[in-house]
Design an enzyme around this catalytic site. Structure first.
Site, short mmCIF file in Angstrom:
data_model
loop_
_atom_site.label_atom_id
_atom_site.label_comp_id
_atom_site.label_asym_id
_atom_site.label_seq_id
_atom_site.Cartn_x
_atom_site.Cartn_y
_atom_site.Cartn_z
CD GLU A 73 -1.13 -2.26 2.26
OE1 GLU A 73 0.07 -2.51 2.05
OE2 GLU A 73 -1.83 -2.91 3.06
CB SER A 96 18.70 -41.97 -3.64
OG SER A 96 19.27 -40.74 -3.29
CG ASP A 136 21.81 -39.31 -1.29
OD1 ASP A 136 22.16 -40.50 -1.34
OD2 ASP A 136 20.65 -38.91 -1.46
CG LEU A 191 20.84 -30.65 0.22
CD1 LEU A 191 20.72 -30.79 1.74
CD2 LEU A 191 19.64 -31.30 -0.46
CD GLU A 247 15.30 -31.30 -1.46
OE1 GLU A 247 15.69 -32.26 -2.13
OE2 GLU A 247 15.45 -30.12 -1.80
N1 LIG Z 1 14.91 -40.43 -3.36
C1 LIG Z 1 14.92 -39.39 -2.58
O1 LIG Z 1 14.19 -38.41 -2.80
C2 LIG Z 1 15.84 -39.37 -1.39
C3 LIG Z 1 15.95 -38.20 -0.64
C4 LIG Z 1 16.79 -38.23 0.46
C5 LIG Z 1 17.46 -39.38 0.78
N2 LIG Z 1 17.32 -40.48 0.02
C6 LIG Z 1 18.00 -41.72 0.38
O2 LIG Z 1 17.61 -42.07 1.69
C7 LIG Z 1 18.69 -42.70 2.36
C8 LIG Z 1 18.89 -41.99 3.68
O3 LIG Z 1 17.69 -42.02 4.39
P1 LIG Z 1 17.64 -42.40 5.90
O4 LIG Z 1 16.23 -42.65 6.27
O5 LIG Z 1 18.64 -43.50 6.10
O6 LIG Z 1 18.28 -41.12 6.54
P2 LIG Z 1 17.75 -39.67 6.94
O7 LIG Z 1 16.30 -39.66 7.20
O8 LIG Z 1 18.32 -38.69 5.97
O9 LIG Z 1 18.56 -39.52 8.26
C9 LIG Z 1 18.29 -40.32 9.34
C10 LIG Z 1 19.00 -39.74 10.52
O10 LIG Z 1 18.45 -38.48 10.83
C11 LIG Z 1 18.64 -38.19 12.19
N3 LIG Z 1 17.37 -37.72 12.73
C12 LIG Z 1 17.08 -36.43 12.98
N4 LIG Z 1 15.86 -36.28 13.49
C13 LIG Z 1 15.33 -37.50 13.53
C14 LIG Z 1 14.08 -37.99 13.96
N5 LIG Z 1 13.13 -37.17 14.45
N6 LIG Z 1 13.85 -39.30 13.87
C15 LIG Z 1 14.80 -40.13 13.39
N7 LIG Z 1 16.00 -39.71 12.97
C16 LIG Z 1 16.28 -38.41 13.05
C17 LIG Z 1 19.18 -39.48 12.82
O11 LIG Z 1 20.59 -39.31 12.83
P3 LIG Z 1 21.57 -39.05 14.07
O12 LIG Z 1 22.03 -40.40 14.49
O13 LIG Z 1 22.67 -38.26 13.42
O14 LIG Z 1 20.87 -38.29 15.13
C18 LIG Z 1 18.83 -40.52 11.79
O15 LIG Z 1 19.71 -41.61 11.81
C19 LIG Z 1 19.88 -42.62 1.46
O16 LIG Z 1 20.04 -43.87 0.83
C20 LIG Z 1 19.49 -41.58 0.46
O17 LIG Z 1 20.10 -41.85 -0.76
C21 LIG Z 1 16.53 -40.51 -1.06
#
Ligand SMILES: NC(=O)c1ccc[n+]([C@@H]2O[C@H](COP(=O)([O-])OP(=O)(O)OC[C@H]3O[C@@H](n4cnc5c(N)ncnc54)[C@H](OP(=O)(O)O)[C@@H]3O)[C@@H](O)[C@H]2O)c1
Length: 341
Positions: A56, A172, A204, A208, A271
């Site tokens: 405005e 991934s 990965d 970002l 993500e």
């Molecule tokens: N296709 C896609 O779009 C895409 C996107 C992203 C990732 N990816 C793939 O996904 C895989 C990684 O996924 P991920 O599930 O293993 O890892 P993530 O979700 O990226 O990370 C898991 C870690 O996050 C931390 N964390 C933080 N807050 C949390 C909460 N509230 N609950 C649980 N954990 C929490 C913990 O680590 P701390 O022990 O450090 O606390 C946990 O071990 C890779 O293979 C990647 O390539 C694919």
């Protein structure tokens, strides 16, 4: 009585002007138009981001000799009523001598609301709700964030046709194609923060950042937020100089959201990976899910969503597809949570 439909074309224009302002940051995108007594447009304005004049005031500044008698202001959002880094717009309109104010959306802001009352108390005709639905759709991110008092949360992942977000070896990269990736970069350039778990950073090593199709950096880079307690190698790409980064060593996603809110962030993009995304879903902390569905089959156990506390189909969360389109060889799906009847 004033026919409010006569202001719809001007409100359409004001909504277009609003989009000239940044989509990210603490403040909404707002457009404003000043009309003379014969409803001719005599000035246009829009908000260019926190700390700059509101729409405005921007429009009024284009009229150095003041507004003619009988002028109308057409604004996409109820004029604000509070003094932040800039003064209240309701007062600016009163002092400028505007006779009528027409707006689309009511201001849900806790501090800024009630501008309409200030205006009508000053004897100004106030018309609200012109193109309200269009304005609400255009500003869904900011309006939702203000209503919920937390950032608007977009969850996004790329998956294979069998719902895998990584192969068995945890790779991934290259699930989605180049058109999908361009779409992601454009979206990143319009929001405040990208959240990932430490797992994604380790497996990965993603950048970002927000990049244009030619590979150059977008002007605005969202904050990169790594969530998790692991000690991470500072040579990982997410810690490079391309954009700001913070690691929040917690698993408490409400705490993460409130820290980002306090930093003026109103739209975050989660993500992945699956563990972090599943936690947001489990806690009902998401406003939309974007899926880039690639025509691939990967098998294995790395599914997009893990445990979200649901054991039987009757309890499954119901979403609604609000956008489905082809992006290169991929399918893009945008879904929002649907309230159960
Ligand atoms: N296709 C896609 O779009 C895409 C996107 C992203 C990732 N990816 C793939 O996904 C895989 C990684 O996924 P991920 O599930 O293993 O890892 P993530 O979700 O990226 O990370 C898991 C870690 O996050 C931390 N964390 C933080 N807050 C949390 C909460 N509230 N609950 C649980 N954990 C929490 C913990 O680590 P701390 O022990 O450090 O606390 C946990 O071990 C890779 O293979 C990647 O390539 C694919």
């Amino acid at each position: 009585m004033t026919d409010t439909r006569q202001f719809e074309p001007m409100m359409h224009r004001a909504l277009e002007l609003a989009l000239l302002g940044p989509a990210y940051g603490a403040n909404p995108q707002v457009g404003a138009i000043i009309l003379d007594k014969d409803l001719n447009v005599i000035a246009e304005g829009w908000h260019k981001g926190a700390g700059t004049p509101h729409a405005e005031v921007d429009a009024l500044s284009k009229l150095p000799n003041g507004v003619p008698a009988g002028s109308t202001a057409v604004v996409t959002l109820e004029p604000c009523n509070h003094t932040g880094r800039t003064g209240p717009c309701a007062v600016a309109l009163i002092e400028a001598g505007i006779s009528r104010v027409v707006y689309a959306s009511k201001d849900p802001g806790h501090e800024s609301a009630n501008g309409a009352k200030t205006l009508s108390d000053a004897g100004i005709e106030v018309i609200q709700g012109v193109l309200e639905n269009e304005a609400a759709e255009q500003s869904v991110v900011w309006l939702t964030a203000m209503k919920k008092q937390r950032p608007y949360i977009t969850l996004k992942w790329a998956q294979t046709l069998d719902g895998r977000t990584a192969a068995t070896d945890k790779t991934s990269k290259w699930i989605s194609g180049s058109v999908s990736r361009e779409d992601v970069h454009l979206r990143r350039s319009r929001l405040d923060a990208i959240l990932v778990g430490t797992g994604t950073v380790k497996y990965d090593n993603p950048d970002l950042t927000a990049r244009k199709p030619d590979g150059s950096r977008c002007e605005h880079q969202p904050l990169r937020v790594v969530v998790g307690t692991s000690e991470l190698d500072q040579d990982l790409r997410v810690f490079n100089e391309e954009a700001p980064t913070v690691q929040l060593k917690t698993h408490d996603i409400n705490q993460v959201l409130s820290q980002l809110w306090d930093r003026g962030m109103r739209h975050v993009l989660v993500e992945g990976g699956a563990e972090l995304a599943s936690e947001f879903i489990k806690q009902g902390l998401f406003d939309e899910i974007l899926i880039y569905q690639a025509p691939l089959l990967a098998g294995g156990t790395n599914v997009a969503v893990t445990d979200i506390g649901i054991n039987t189909m009757a309890d499954a969360l119901t979403l609604e597809f609000v956008e489905v389109k082809q992006l290169g060889a991929d399918l893009f799906i945008r879904a929002i949570p649907k309230e159960r009847n």
